[in-house]
Enzyme design. Structure first.
Site, PDB file in Angstrom:
ATOM      1  N   ASP A  82     -83.182 -42.305  21.593  1.00 31.91           N
ATOM      2  CA  ASP A  82     -82.173 -41.274  21.346  1.00 31.91           C
ATOM      3  C   ASP A  82     -80.975 -41.465  22.259  1.00 31.91           C
ATOM      4  O   ASP A  82     -81.026 -41.160  23.449  1.00 31.91           O
ATOM      5  CB  ASP A  82     -82.790 -39.895  21.578  1.00 31.91           C
ATOM      6  N   ASP A 282     -75.372 -41.622  17.532  1.00 28.73           N
ATOM      7  CA  ASP A 282     -76.610 -40.967  17.942  1.00 28.73           C
ATOM      8  C   ASP A 282     -77.790 -41.587  17.217  1.00 28.73           C
ATOM      9  O   ASP A 282     -78.039 -41.296  16.045  1.00 28.73           O
ATOM     10  CB  ASP A 282     -76.528 -39.466  17.644  1.00 28.73           C
TER      11      ASP A 282
END
Length: 400
Positions: A82, A282
């Site tokens: 992440d 992201d």
């Protein structure tokens, strides 16, 4: 995981955008299997890199993972990668809520607890929330995600053994979260992983800690293959000598995000009404999200271009909001991509900085044999005007 909270400013960050959206598999194998001589002197690996194999896909799994060894003796944990958050955490073997993993896959705390007075604790507990009742108080953390999931736990340090691409080995003591209360409220079930590998640039990220120890330069990169999987690297040794361009990152209200732009959208190499997009990269978000106005314009462009072609809307496919069906079910993207045009994001503040998105990079063939648009309306899920480049076959590297 989309957008997260907490972090530090990104004013000095730079983002590399690979001109090709997908690296050849041979390059991925070369990175993961590279063998360089072990330096004869110090164990410092500054200027070297650490590479990890990535597993997973956008569909049907919806997430990507790497395996990280923790402890002495080491135990391997699968973590959801992440770039939208800083803190790395693993599911703790302690009384907890939301513990869904088998007990033999939980992390048994035996490392050093991070004290509340430690600067890393202040970084994860941003003011005015940071307060220490005493010098020996443990550092508790709580991280919240935009999909309304969260992790609550305690910060500690333990050995994380790493093998660098120059052949050297290191066992740095790094801080991470031992999470004992996890919640998940997203549309999909939580990944069957032991936690999250936070790749943001905040002080608590493993990347920043490795840099502060002089082991790597502050660079993180990942390449996700259209066939699933890929690789992740820390450090700058593996940046390709050609085929990359640089564009500056922007300040972000949620400062650990890798945010860049403005960028204009091109459809089939032609300008569109979608201009000035600011984008967050992201990897924790499986799909790409545009704000409602940009998303509607893109859907209209695609729909108008599909007129007269043997495709019609597949309203009965629950996989994604916008899908199309053909005369017979599609078995792969190869069966359908000739009907769609390439997209391109041109960064207006950087010359020659296009991010090319061929149809393979924004389309998904579902188990129902339909083809669906992997760019979703972010406003509908509460992202407002935020635009996110997710994990769909995108390669990017960040340096700060």
């Amino acid at each position: 995981m989309v957008v997260k909270s907490k972090g530090i400013p990104l004013a000095t960050l730079l983002l590399i955008l690979f001109l090709s959206a997908i690296f050849p598999t041979s390059f991925s194998n070369q990175v993961l299997n590279s063998k360089k001589p072990i330096p004869s002197s110090s164990a410092s690996s500054l200027g070297s890199s650490v590479a990890f194999q990535i597993k997973g896909n956008v569909y049907p799994l919806g997430y990507y993972t790497v395996s990280l060894a923790i402890g002495n003796p080491p135990k391997v944990y699968d973590l959801d990668i992440d770039t939208g958050s800083d803190l790395t955490w693993v599911q703790c073997d302690a009384p907890c809520k939301g513990c869904t993993l088998p007990r033999n896959r939980l992390y048994k705390p035996h490392g050093d607890l991070v004290k509340c007075v430690d600067p890393l604790c202040a970084a994860i507990q941003s003011a005015p929330n940071h307060h220490c009742a005493g010098p020996n108080e443990q550092c508790d953390y709580e991280v919240e995600y935009a999909d309304q999931g969260s992790s609550l736990g305690v910060l500690l340090r333990d050995n994380i053994p790493l093998k660098f691409t120059n052949g050297s080995l290191a066992r740095p003591m790094l801080a991470f979260g031992c999470g004992y209360d996890q919640t998940h409220h997203g549309q999909n079930p939580p990944p069957s992983t032991a936690g999250v590998l936070g790749l943001g640039n905040g002080r608590t990220s493993i990347l920043s800690q490795l840099h502060s120890l002089g082991l790597i330069r502050n660079v993180v990169g990942h390449c996700l293959s259209g066939r699933g999987g890929g690789f992740l690297f820390f450090g700058d040794q593996l940046i390709p000598p050609s085929g990359v361009v640089w564009t500056p990152l922007l300040q972000s209200s949620s400062a650990q995000h890798y945010k860049t732009g403005p960028a204009d959208l091109f459809f089939d190499r032609k300008t569109t009404s979608v201009k000035g997009l600011e984008l967050i990269f992201d990897s924790g978000s499986s799909y790409t999200y545009f704000n409602s106005q940009a998303h509607k314009a893109l859907v209209n462009l695609i729909a108008n271009d599909l007129r007269g072609k043997p495709l019609s809307r597949a309203t009965g496919d629950p996989s994604l909001p916008i899908c199309w069906k053909g005369p017979k079910p599609f078995k792969s993207l190869h069966d359908v991509t000739s009907n769609f045009k390439p997209l391109l994001l041109s960064f207006t503040k950087s010359k020659n900085s296009p991010l090319q998105l061929p149809p393979e990079a924004y389309l998904i063939v579902t188990k129902h044999g339909n083809v669906c648009l992997g760019i979703l309306d972010g406003t509908e899920i509460g992202l407002g005007n935020t635009n996110i480049i997710g994990g769909e076959k995108i390669s990017n590297t960040n340096k700060f």
